[in-house]
Write a protein that holds these residues in place. Structure first.
Motif, PDB file in Angstrom:
ATOM      1  N   TYR A   1       0.614  -4.713   8.905  1.00  0.00           N
ATOM      2  CA  TYR A   1       0.648  -3.254   8.971  1.00  0.00           C
ATOM      3  C   TYR A   1       0.813  -2.810  10.423  1.00  0.00           C
ATOM      4  O   TYR A   1       0.577  -3.585  11.353  1.00  0.00           O
TER       5      TYR A   1
ATOM      6  N   ALA B   1      -0.528   0.447  11.402  1.00  0.00           N
ATOM      7  CA  ALA B   1      -1.582   1.443  11.631  1.00  0.00           C
ATOM      8  C   ALA B   1      -1.031   2.742  12.224  1.00  0.00           C
ATOM      9  O   ALA B   1      -1.734   3.459  12.916  1.00  0.00           O
TER      10      ALA B   1
ATOM     11  N   GLU C   1       2.006   2.918   6.922  1.00  0.00           N
ATOM     12  CA  GLU C   1       1.234   2.378   8.049  1.00  0.00           C
ATOM     13  C   GLU C   1       0.154   1.387   7.609  1.00  0.00           C
ATOM     14  O   GLU C   1      -0.359   0.623   8.414  1.00  0.00           O
ATOM     15  N   LEU C   2      -0.178   1.377   6.318  1.00  0.00           N
ATOM     16  CA  LEU C   2      -1.144   0.415   5.799  1.00  0.00           C
ATOM     17  C   LEU C   2      -0.482  -0.913   5.426  1.00  0.00           C
ATOM     18  O   LEU C   2      -1.160  -1.905   5.217  1.00  0.00           O
TER      19      LEU C   2
ATOM     20  N   PHE D   1       0.834  -1.196   0.000  1.00  0.00           N
ATOM     21  CA  PHE D   1       0.000   0.000   0.000  1.00  0.00           C
ATOM     22  C   PHE D   1       0.873   1.251   0.000  1.00  0.00           C
ATOM     23  O   PHE D   1       1.990   1.241   0.507  1.00  0.00           O
TER      24      PHE D   1
ATOM     25  N   TYR E   1      -2.955  -9.299   5.924  1.00  0.00           N
ATOM     26  CA  TYR E   1      -2.577  -7.889   5.971  1.00  0.00           C
ATOM     27  C   TYR E   1      -1.552  -7.725   7.083  1.00  0.00           C
ATOM     28  O   TYR E   1      -1.782  -8.160   8.213  1.00  0.00           O
TER      29      TYR E   1
ATOM     30  N   LYS F   1       0.740   4.073   1.644  1.00  0.00           N
ATOM     31  CA  LYS F   1       1.073   4.592   2.973  1.00  0.00           C
ATOM     32  C   LYS F   1       1.704   3.485   3.792  1.00  0.00           C
ATOM     33  O   LYS F   1       1.127   2.407   3.936  1.00  0.00           O
TER      34      LYS F   1
END
Length: 188
Positions: free
Chosen positions: A69, A71, A49-50, A45, A67, A47
């Motif tokens: 990440y 956040a 943090e994603l 992703f 996923y 970003k």
């Protein structure tokens, strides 16, 4: 002549095989196949943090997405025992509940009983998890969300299969068991 045929056979096998994928944020190599599901793609992703999404799919209609990440958080405890992981899991489930309001599905039906913490035997992390159904209009999916903390990241699994697929739940359970071993760097 045999040497050339052997070399050609190795080349064909190498080009048809799906390579494993390494995720440096948690220092884990995901294999090309886990239970009945085969690696499909890895998406990063934009970003940080994603994080990333690593997707697996079966020859049938079972889909598993992982996923990884943070956040935007600096410290994420390992496992499922911390308030940070519990709070984030509640947020993740609230997002699932909002899918119908956002028009992405016709309805979301949460399973009775709420969230559960797994008690799976053997090596690998435990997960917080919740089951629900997604009414897509033309079909209904049985879906599951799993979450744990690992190496300052959240690891979230989203699994789905057709509600009518009698093998689907078993495929999901086998995939979760396999991913636990991968995440825990377990030796069978």
């Amino acid at each position: 002549m045999y040497r050339y045929l052997f070399s050609f056979a190795l080349f064909c096998a190498a080009t048809n095989a799906v390579a494993s994928v390494y995720e440096n944020s948690i220092n884990v190599t995901f294999p090309d196949k886990v239970a009945t599901l085969t690696f499909s793609e890895k998406k990063e992703f934009p970003k940080k943090e994603l994080g990333v999404n690593i997707r697996y799919q079966s020859s049938g209609p079972v889909i598993g997405s992982i996923y990884i990440y943070n956040a935007g958080l600096g410290q994420i405890p390992t496992g499922v025992g911390s308030p940070i992981v519990h709070k984030h899991f509640a947020q993740v489930i609230d997002e699932v509940k909002q899918l119908a309001a956002m028009g992405q599905v016709k309805a979301v039906n949460m399973a009775v009983g709420g969230s559960t913490i797994s008690s799976l035997k053997g090596c690998g992390p435990q997960f917080m998890w919740r089951a629900y159904e997604l009414d897509m209009g033309d079909k209904v999916l049985s879906s599951y969300t799993y979450l744990t903390g690992l190496n300052n990241n959240f690891v979230k699994l989203r699994m789905s299969h057709l509600k009518t697929d009698v093998q689907g739940k078993r495929d999901v359970e086998q995939f979760v068991e396999g991913i636990r071993k991968v995440l825990g760097n377990c030796k069978d």
